[in-house]
Motif scaffolding. Structure first.
Motif, PDB file in Angstrom:
ATOM      1  N   ALA A  27       0.826  -1.202   0.000  1.00 54.46           N
ATOM      2  CA  ALA A  27       0.000   0.000   0.000  1.00 54.46           C
ATOM      3  C   ALA A  27       0.856   1.247   0.000  1.00 54.46           C
ATOM      4  O   ALA A  27       1.877   1.316   0.681  1.00 54.46           O
ATOM      5  CB  ALA A  27      -0.919   0.012   1.230  1.00 54.46           C
ATOM      6  N   GLN A  28       0.443   2.221  -0.784  1.00 50.86           N
ATOM      7  CA  GLN A  28       1.058   3.541  -0.764  1.00 50.86           C
ATOM      8  C   GLN A  28       0.014   4.543  -1.253  1.00 50.86           C
ATOM      9  O   GLN A  28      -0.962   4.167  -1.910  1.00 50.86           O
ATOM     10  CB  GLN A  28       2.303   3.599  -1.635  1.00 50.86           C
ATOM     11  N   GLN A  29       0.206   5.791  -0.895  1.00 52.28           N
ATOM     12  CA  GLN A  29      -0.751   6.815  -1.311  1.00 52.28           C
ATOM     13  C   GLN A  29      -0.777   6.922  -2.842  1.00 52.28           C
ATOM     14  O   GLN A  29       0.213   7.344  -3.437  1.00 52.28           O
ATOM     15  CB  GLN A  29      -0.375   8.164  -0.705  1.00 52.28           C
ATOM     16  N   TRP A  30      -1.871   6.598  -3.501  1.00 48.55           N
ATOM     17  CA  TRP A  30      -3.115   6.026  -3.022  1.00 48.55           C
ATOM     18  C   TRP A  30      -3.461   4.889  -3.961  1.00 48.55           C
ATOM     19  O   TRP A  30      -4.345   5.002  -4.806  1.00 48.55           O
ATOM     20  CB  TRP A  30      -4.214   7.091  -3.007  1.00 48.55           C
ATOM     21  N   SER A  31      -2.701   3.817  -3.845  1.00 54.47           N
ATOM     22  CA  SER A  31      -2.867   2.683  -4.756  1.00 54.47           C
ATOM     23  C   SER A  31      -2.454   1.396  -4.049  1.00 54.47           C
ATOM     24  O   SER A  31      -1.814   1.409  -2.995  1.00 54.47           O
ATOM     25  CB  SER A  31      -2.030   2.880  -6.026  1.00 54.47           C
ATOM     26  N   TRP A  32      -2.838   0.282  -4.672  1.00 55.04           N
ATOM     27  CA  TRP A  32      -2.499  -1.046  -4.163  1.00 55.04           C
ATOM     28  C   TRP A  32      -1.580  -1.739  -5.156  1.00 55.04           C
ATOM     29  O   TRP A  32      -1.734  -1.613  -6.365  1.00 55.04           O
ATOM     30  CB  TRP A  32      -3.755  -1.901  -3.979  1.00 55.04           C
ATOM     31  N   GLY A  33      -0.629  -2.509  -4.634  1.00 49.68           N
ATOM     32  CA  GLY A  33       0.206  -3.374  -5.445  1.00 49.68           C
ATOM     33  C   GLY A  33       0.209  -4.767  -4.829  1.00 49.68           C
ATOM     34  O   GLY A  33      -0.016  -4.923  -3.620  1.00 49.68           O
ATOM     35  N   PHE A  34       0.471  -5.780  -5.645  1.00 45.21           N
ATOM     36  CA  PHE A  34       0.388  -7.154  -5.155  1.00 45.21           C
ATOM     37  C   PHE A  34       1.573  -7.966  -5.672  1.00 45.21           C
ATOM     38  O   PHE A  34       2.128  -7.689  -6.735  1.00 45.21           O
ATOM     39  CB  PHE A  34      -0.923  -7.812  -5.616  1.00 45.21           C
ATOM     40  N   ARG A  35       1.925  -8.982  -4.908  1.00 45.49           N
ATOM     41  CA  ARG A  35       3.007  -9.888  -5.305  1.00 45.49           C
ATOM     42  C   ARG A  35       2.633 -11.304  -4.911  1.00 45.49           C
ATOM     43  O   ARG A  35       2.206 -11.555  -3.775  1.00 45.49           O
ATOM     44  CB  ARG A  35       4.317  -9.464  -4.631  1.00 45.49           C
ATOM     45  N   LEU A  36       2.770 -12.219  -5.849  1.00 45.09           N
ATOM     46  CA  LEU A  36       2.453 -13.622  -5.619  1.00 45.09           C
ATOM     47  C   LEU A  36       3.694 -14.473  -5.861  1.00 45.09           C
ATOM     48  O   LEU A  36       4.556 -14.102  -6.669  1.00 45.09           O
ATOM     49  CB  LEU A  36       1.321 -14.092  -6.542  1.00 45.09           C
ATOM     50  N   PRO A  37       3.804 -15.608  -5.184  1.00 42.68           N
ATOM     51  CA  PRO A  37       4.974 -16.464  -5.385  1.00 42.68           C
ATOM     52  C   PRO A  37       4.969 -17.088  -6.772  1.00 42.68           C
ATOM     53  O   PRO A  37       3.916 -17.362  -7.353  1.00 42.68           O
ATOM     54  CB  PRO A  37       4.830 -17.522  -4.288  1.00 42.68           C
ATOM     55  N   GLY A  38       6.164 -17.304  -7.294  1.00 42.49           N
ATOM     56  CA  GLY A  38       6.302 -17.930  -8.603  1.00 42.49           C
ATOM     57  C   GLY A  38       6.374 -19.433  -8.487  1.00 42.49           C
ATOM     58  O   GLY A  38       5.809 -20.058  -7.577  1.00 42.49           O
ATOM     59  N   GLU A  39       7.131 -20.041  -9.402  1.00 40.60           N
ATOM     60  CA  GLU A  39       7.206 -21.502  -9.447  1.00 40.60           C
ATOM     61  C   GLU A  39       7.844 -22.095  -8.211  1.00 40.60           C
ATOM     62  O   GLU A  39       7.570 -23.253  -7.862  1.00 40.60           O
ATOM     63  CB  GLU A  39       7.976 -21.938 -10.700  1.00 40.60           C
ATOM     64  N   ASP A  40       8.727 -21.331  -7.534  1.00 36.64           N
ATOM     65  CA  ASP A  40       9.367 -21.884  -6.339  1.00 36.64           C
ATOM     66  C   ASP A  40       8.438 -21.897  -5.132  1.00 36.64           C
ATOM     67  O   ASP A  40       8.779 -22.444  -4.074  1.00 36.64           O
ATOM     68  CB  ASP A  40      10.656 -21.130  -6.012  1.00 36.64           C
ATOM     69  N   GLY A  41       7.283 -21.266  -5.242  1.00 38.70           N
ATOM     70  CA  GLY A  41       6.289 -21.326  -4.172  1.00 38.70           C
ATOM     71  C   GLY A  41       6.554 -20.435  -2.995  1.00 38.70           C
ATOM     72  O   GLY A  41       5.865 -20.549  -1.967  1.00 38.70           O
TER      73      GLY A  41
END
Length: 274
Positions: free
Chosen positions: A121-135
């Motif tokens: 989170a930062q003013q004023w937006s959302w960002g996301f991160r998901l694990p790759g193949e290594d899990g």
């Protein structure tokens, strides 16, 4: 008598509104039935106290209304009443706190099979991160945040090279699988809130907070910031989409990894080999 009638109408209206409110039965998108149960317990306790206090006020207004020849009495202390009120209040507070403690333990006790998903989170937006193949997610640091690396991912961590980056866009999650939401803020206090998930947690700069849930139905649900974070607070919104496994995998294949997005922008990438 007008005051008495008004107080009774307030109580009756409040009870009726609670029973027929169209906002009460919102779609449930996760396994947080126990949170709703806790809310119901709290509503019942506070509702009974509210109704009792207001109706008692109405009774007093009617019973002790002005009448010719009536003289008011002054009774500054009543030990029996003080003890009774203290005991009832303590019992009511304990009844509301106890379920909350049980729910909190469930809220932060993450099952081993849960997948980590980072929310930034930062003013004023959302960002996301998901694990790759290594899990697993690679490490990150607020000091690494830049225009080329908005999530502050450690470019020297081999586990972060295949992390899926959604710097701007909606978050997708598979239905029926538990996820641990890892929450970070880069600037001020934010709060990640998805009402239908019964999911809400503060995001404190310099700290990593978390909770977990299991999506139980597909659909699109709005992400809100529930902590006043500046002039753009009301516009800090996003969406999380719960997909069937095949749709989720199709979306995932369309996303870029950290190495793909930022290796060519001057962000030094580490080797992806073990």
């Amino acid at each position: 008598m007008v005051v008495v009638v008004a107080l009774v109408v307030v109580v009756v209206g409040s009870v009726v509104f609670h029973m027929v409110s169209p906002w009460w039965w919102t779609p449930i998108a996760s396994n947080w039935a126990y949170i709703d149960t806790t809310l119901v317990i709290t509503f019942w306790i506070t509702g009974v106290v509210f109704a009792a206090v207001v109706l008692f006020m109405a009774y007093c207004v009617w019973k002790f209304r002005h009448q010719p020849g009536r003289v008011a009495t002054f009774d500054p202390e009543n030990r029996r009443l003080e003890i009774w009120l203290t005991a009832v209040t303590a019992l009511g507070v304990a009844a509301m706190l106890a379920p909350g403690l049980v729910v909190w333990k469930q809220f932060v006790t993450v099952p081993d099979e849960a997948t980590d998903v980072e929310v930034f989170a930062q003013q004023w937006s959302w960002g996301f991160r998901l694990p790759g193949e290594d899990g697993r997610l690679g490490t990150s640091d607020a000091r690494l945040v830049s225009a080329d690396n908005p999530l502050g991912i450690n470019p020297h961590d081999r586990f972060g090279q295949d992390d899926v980056i959604v710097a701007s866009g909606d978050l997708h999650l598979p239905v029926g699988k538990p996820v641990k939401m890892v929450l970070r803020s880069i600037d001020v206090l934010h709060n990640f809130y998805v009402p239908e998930f019964r999911a809400k947690m503060d995001m404190v700069p310099g700290m990593v907070t978390y909770f977990w849930f299991t999506p139980t139905r597909t659909g699109e649900f709005e992400i809100l910031c529930a902590e006043l974070c500046g002039v753009g607070h009301g516009y800090m919104r996003g969406y999380v989409l719960i997909d069937e496994e095949t749709d989720y995998q199709a979306w995932l294949q369309e996303q870029s990894t950290f190495a793909e997005q930022y290796a060519g922008r001057g962000v030094r990438a580490a080797s992806v080999s073990p």
